[in-house]
Enzyme design. Structure first.
Site, PDB file in Angstrom:
ATOM      1  N   CYS A  74       0.850  -1.182   0.000  1.00 42.78           N
ATOM      2  CA  CYS A  74       0.000   0.000   0.000  1.00 42.78           C
ATOM      3  C   CYS A  74       0.886   1.232   0.000  1.00 42.78           C
ATOM      4  O   CYS A  74       2.112   1.136   0.038  1.00 42.78           O
ATOM      5  CB  CYS A  74      -0.913   0.002   1.232  1.00 42.78           C
ATOM      6  SG  CYS A  74      -2.056  -1.398   1.304  1.00 42.78           S
ATOM      7  N   LEU A 105      -4.000  -1.390  -1.522  1.00 42.51           N
ATOM      8  CA  LEU A 105      -4.009  -2.643  -2.262  1.00 42.51           C
ATOM      9  C   LEU A 105      -4.640  -3.654  -1.317  1.00 42.51           C
ATOM     10  O   LEU A 105      -4.046  -4.036  -0.303  1.00 42.51           O
ATOM     11  CB  LEU A 105      -2.591  -3.069  -2.641  1.00 42.51           C
ATOM     12  CG  LEU A 105      -2.459  -4.406  -3.375  1.00 42.51           C
ATOM     13  CD1 LEU A 105      -3.169  -4.358  -4.717  1.00 42.51           C
ATOM     14  CD2 LEU A 105      -0.995  -4.786  -3.566  1.00 42.51           C
ATOM     15  N   ALA A 106      -5.869  -4.066  -1.595  1.00 41.28           N
ATOM     16  CA  ALA A 106      -6.633  -4.893  -0.657  1.00 41.28           C
ATOM     17  C   ALA A 106      -6.150  -6.333  -0.688  1.00 41.28           C
ATOM     18  O   ALA A 106      -6.304  -7.024  -1.697  1.00 41.28           O
ATOM     19  CB  ALA A 106      -8.124  -4.825  -0.998  1.00 41.28           C
ATOM     20  N   ASN A 142       1.657   0.410   6.062  1.00 42.63           N
ATOM     21  CA  ASN A 142       1.862  -0.446   4.905  1.00 42.63           C
ATOM     22  C   ASN A 142       2.591  -1.680   5.411  1.00 42.63           C
ATOM     23  O   ASN A 142       3.675  -1.567   5.976  1.00 42.63           O
ATOM     24  CB  ASN A 142       2.695   0.287   3.853  1.00 42.63           C
ATOM     25  CG  ASN A 142       3.132  -0.624   2.716  1.00 42.63           C
ATOM     26  OD1 ASN A 142       2.478  -1.598   2.395  1.00 42.63           O
ATOM     27  ND2 ASN A 142       4.258  -0.293   2.108  1.00 42.63           N
ATOM     28  N   GLY A 143       1.984  -2.852   5.249  1.00 44.58           N
ATOM     29  CA  GLY A 143       2.671  -4.054   5.708  1.00 44.58           C
ATOM     30  C   GLY A 143       1.741  -5.206   5.972  1.00 44.58           C
ATOM     31  O   GLY A 143       0.547  -5.167   5.659  1.00 44.58           O
ATOM     32  N   ASP A 192      -5.031  -7.408   9.847  1.00 39.07           N
ATOM     33  CA  ASP A 192      -3.861  -7.735  10.666  1.00 39.07           C
ATOM     34  C   ASP A 192      -3.254  -6.505  11.333  1.00 39.07           C
ATOM     35  O   ASP A 192      -2.702  -6.587  12.424  1.00 39.07           O
ATOM     36  CB  ASP A 192      -2.811  -8.450   9.823  1.00 39.07           C
ATOM     37  CG  ASP A 192      -2.475  -7.698   8.533  1.00 39.07           C
ATOM     38  OD1 ASP A 192      -3.340  -7.660   7.634  1.00 39.07           O
ATOM     39  OD2 ASP A 192      -1.366  -7.157   8.427  1.00 39.07           O
ATOM     40  N   LEU A 212       7.908 -15.188  -8.174  1.00 33.50           N
ATOM     41  CA  LEU A 212       8.956 -14.913  -9.144  1.00 33.50           C
ATOM     42  C   LEU A 212       9.914 -16.095  -9.116  1.00 33.50           C
ATOM     43  O   LEU A 212      10.324 -16.550  -8.043  1.00 33.50           O
ATOM     44  CB  LEU A 212       9.694 -13.622  -8.794  1.00 33.50           C
ATOM     45  CG  LEU A 212       8.861 -12.337  -8.825  1.00 33.50           C
ATOM     46  CD1 LEU A 212       9.742 -11.142  -8.479  1.00 33.50           C
ATOM     47  CD2 LEU A 212       8.196 -12.137 -10.182  1.00 33.50           C
ATOM     48  N   THR A 267      24.179  -1.782 -10.075  1.00 34.13           N
ATOM     49  CA  THR A 267      23.657  -3.149 -10.027  1.00 34.13           C
ATOM     50  C   THR A 267      22.165  -3.172  -9.699  1.00 34.13           C
ATOM     51  O   THR A 267      21.433  -4.053 -10.160  1.00 34.13           O
ATOM     52  CB  THR A 267      24.457  -3.996  -9.011  1.00 34.13           C
ATOM     53  OG1 THR A 267      24.117  -5.372  -9.171  1.00 34.13           O
ATOM     54  CG2 THR A 267      24.188  -3.576  -7.582  1.00 34.13           C
ATOM     55  N   ARG A 325      20.386  -2.412 -13.058  1.00 33.15           N
ATOM     56  CA  ARG A 325      20.493  -3.571 -13.956  1.00 33.15           C
ATOM     57  C   ARG A 325      19.509  -4.678 -13.547  1.00 33.15           C
ATOM     58  O   ARG A 325      18.779  -5.224 -14.367  1.00 33.15           O
ATOM     59  CB  ARG A 325      21.907  -4.143 -13.897  1.00 33.15           C
ATOM     60  CG  ARG A 325      22.965  -3.352 -14.593  1.00 33.15           C
ATOM     61  CD  ARG A 325      24.289  -4.064 -14.412  1.00 33.15           C
ATOM     62  NE  ARG A 325      25.421  -3.312 -14.924  1.00 33.15           N
ATOM     63  CZ  ARG A 325      26.688  -3.644 -14.707  1.00 33.15           C
ATOM     64  NH1 ARG A 325      26.963  -4.715 -13.971  1.00 33.15           N
ATOM     65  NH2 ARG A 325      27.662  -2.920 -15.196  1.00 33.15           N
ATOM     66  N   SER A 383       9.268 -13.923  -3.442  1.00 33.13           N
ATOM     67  CA  SER A 383      10.566 -13.786  -4.094  1.00 33.13           C
ATOM     68  C   SER A 383      11.671 -14.214  -3.132  1.00 33.13           C
ATOM     69  O   SER A 383      11.438 -14.388  -1.937  1.00 33.13           O
ATOM     70  CB  SER A 383      10.773 -12.343  -4.553  1.00 33.13           C
ATOM     71  OG  SER A 383      11.975 -12.201  -5.269  1.00 33.13           O
ATOM     72  N   GLY A 384      12.881 -14.360  -3.661  1.00 36.07           N
ATOM     73  CA  GLY A 384      14.004 -14.864  -2.857  1.00 36.07           C
ATOM     74  C   GLY A 384      14.955 -13.805  -2.353  1.00 36.07           C
ATOM     75  O   GLY A 384      16.073 -14.129  -1.930  1.00 36.07           O
TER      76      GLY A 384
END
Length: 549
Positions: free
Chosen positions: A2, A50-51, A75-76, A97, A249, A330, A333, A356-357
């Site tokens: 959000c 962003l719901a 936001n979280g 939450d 991802l 970096t 990129r 994601s990692g």
């Protein structure tokens, strides 16, 4: 993901300042609200939503009937919201939450609240009865926050661009904008005119400190690899908290493959009623595309391959830098492919929560230059330094490239309990071993059959390299493009034109030019260029290092 925005103590008409909050509308495409606070005429809170959880009562600014004096935007995601409710016998009024933050603050104060949050967050909390404002940000800065302060004027926003143009009218200069430091809580008092006065800032979590909150993760045992598996699995499982579709991802590297495998495993166990979508991106000939395809076939995901041409990558650089608010080589990129795949996800699928990692290389010493560390102790120090600065580089990249397209990124490798435990392991065990980086992490999953064995032991491939072919890397494509656009005279004058972090290559100069178009004079937002340590190179690409595969 959000977007939050707030101002306190403005001398100007608040209504004229509020248009700035629209600069971060991309972070919350589902709803928008802006509110003045009762009896605080020069205070304004705005929220782009962003719901993800509690579609009915999750709108902000958040207030609950039991605590009418508290206003909050954040936001979280707070993964232990139910645990703290049970632990302290809180009476929640919503299924959101974030309500846990209000009750924890009311129970023990802002620092106490932050210490008991298992999750990622950036919040602004206004206590109208005490006339105080509190800012807080999670340990690794996974959720972004910027603030500007001067002469009673305080402004906060998820991204720096939402504060540009704001000015305290009693000054004849622009107020400085700074990232809010992760792992801290800051307190301001408001006088009768609503002016904000700084009181104190406290660090509530340090890198490596064990958390103070309760957790659903299994108790630790004597075996290190069992603990690594259990804690990473728990980190993924708690992050499945969502009412929107979840995707991953997938680069085909170790980190994203492990995360995707654990997402698929836990989603099945929890009865998630859809196939997990995975997304790989790259240019024709990309090594990542091939590896990710193998992992997706193994896991049985609904897999998407997102190709982009050299021309599309080059054309995206301006938008990438505008969203990043960074010119680091970096970072730019690596962000290009991530930005373009996020665009595809937003426009072509219904996945909104994206795993994601990020964080694994910093925590588990995955960068190839760790092979050159003189001692295990020095490698440990470097790992902790990287984690401390993540919010300026990889975490920033992950947030901006996904939020730019209204997606929410989740990064289980930066789970507070997992990272704290991993850093407590003997530094010698965390070093690269037998020429293999992240050996300990790989060995922990060696017999689990979660991902193909050759992927589990696949050598490190930098994201900005893996998206391109082995013969023609993305960073060479960029360098060829800028070669005729930046001349030698430009490079000679670079230290005078850009005295802070002067660019040393044409590529760096080109990125800096684009950055200055959007954010003139804001170079100190990035304190230094990310570069490999213990290596003699002027380029951050892993391909310049001798241990590269």
């Amino acid at each position: 993901m959000c977007g939050i925005w707030a101002i306190f103590g403005s001398d100007d008409d608040v209504s004229r300042q509020c248009s700035s909050c629209l600069k971060i509308a991309h972070r919350g495409p589902d709803a928008f609200r802006i509110e003045n606070v009762n009896h605080f005429k020069n205070c304004c809170l705005a929220f782009h939503r962003l719901a993800i959880v509690d579609d009915i009562y999750g709108m902000q600014p958040m207030r609950v009937h039991a605590l009418p004096h508290l206003w909050m935007i954040y936001n979280g995601e707070i993964y232990n919201c139910k645990l703290v409710q049970k632990q302290f016998d809180f009476d929640y009024e919503t299924n959101c939450d974030g309500e846990a933050i209000l009750h924890l603050y009311n129970h023990g104060g802002a620092e106490f609240a932050a210490q008991h949050l298992d999750g990622v967050f950036a919040f602004v909390l206004l206590d109208t009865s005490e006339r105080k404002v509190y800012l807080g940000r999670d340990t690794y800065g996974v959720r972004p926050a910027f603030r500007m302060v001067e002469d009673g004027f305080l402004a906060v926003c998820s991204e720096a661009k939402g504060l540009l143009g704001l000015a305290h009218t009693s000054t004849d200069h622009e107020v400085d904008i700074q990232p809010f430091p992760p792992g801290h809580v800051e307190t301001y008092s408001l006088d009768k005119k609503g002016k904000a006065k700084f009181q104190e800032i406290k660090r509530f979590h340090k890198i490596g400190d064990m958390p103070k909150y309760e957790t659903l993760a299994p108790a630790l045992v004597d075996d290190v690899t069992t603990n690594i598996r259990n804690l990473l699995n728990a980190a993924v499982k708690k992050r499945l908290m969502a009412n929107r579709r979840i995707g991953c991802l997938l680069s085909g590297g170790l980190d994203s493959s492990l995360v995707a495998a654990l997402v698929v495993k836990n989603a099945k166990e929890l009865g998630v009623p859809y196939k997990v979508q995975t997304f790989a991106t790259g240019m024709p000939g990309s090594t990542d595309i091939l590896a990710a395809r193998k992992v997706a076939d193994f896991l049985g995901t609904e897999h998407h391959e997102v190709f982009f041409t050299e021309e599309e990558g080059i054309q995206a650089l301006g938008d990438v830098i505008r969203h990043l608010e960074s010119y680091d080589i970096t970072t730019v990129r690596a962000s290009t492919g991530m930005y373009l795949v996020s665009k595809y996800i937003s426009e072509n699928t219904d996945s909104v929560v994206i795993f994601s990692g990020e964080g694994a290389d910093e925590l588990c010493q995955g960068y190839i230059y760790f092979h050159n560390a003189p001692t295990a102790e020095e490698a440990d120090v470097e790992s902790r330094r990287l984690l401390d600065d993540l919010y300026l580089y990889d975490v920033l990249r992950g947030d901006r490239t996904t939020a730019g397209w209204g997606l929410e990124l989740r990064v289980p490798f930066l789970d507070h309990q997992f990272t704290s435990y991993y850093l407590s392991i003997d530094p010698k065990l965390r070093q690269p071993k037998d020429g293999v980086e992240k050996y300990l992490l790989r060995s922990a999953f060696d017999q689990e059959n979660l991902i193909p064995n050759d992927i589990l032991w696949r050598p490190k491939e930098a994201f900005s390299d893996g998206v391109s072919s082995e013969k023609r890397s993305w960073h060479h494509v960029i360098q060829e493009y800028v070669a005729s656009r930046i001349n030698n005279e430009d490079m000679e004058n670079a230290p005078k034109k850009y005295p802070f972090n002067p660019p040393r290559t044409k590529e760096a100069y080109y990125f800096r030019q684009l950055f200055e178009q959007y954010y003139p004079g804001k170079a100190p937002w990035i304190p230094y260029y990310w570069m490999p340590k213990w290596s003699k190179t002027d380029d951050p690409s892993a391909r310049t290092l001798k241990h590269y595969k």
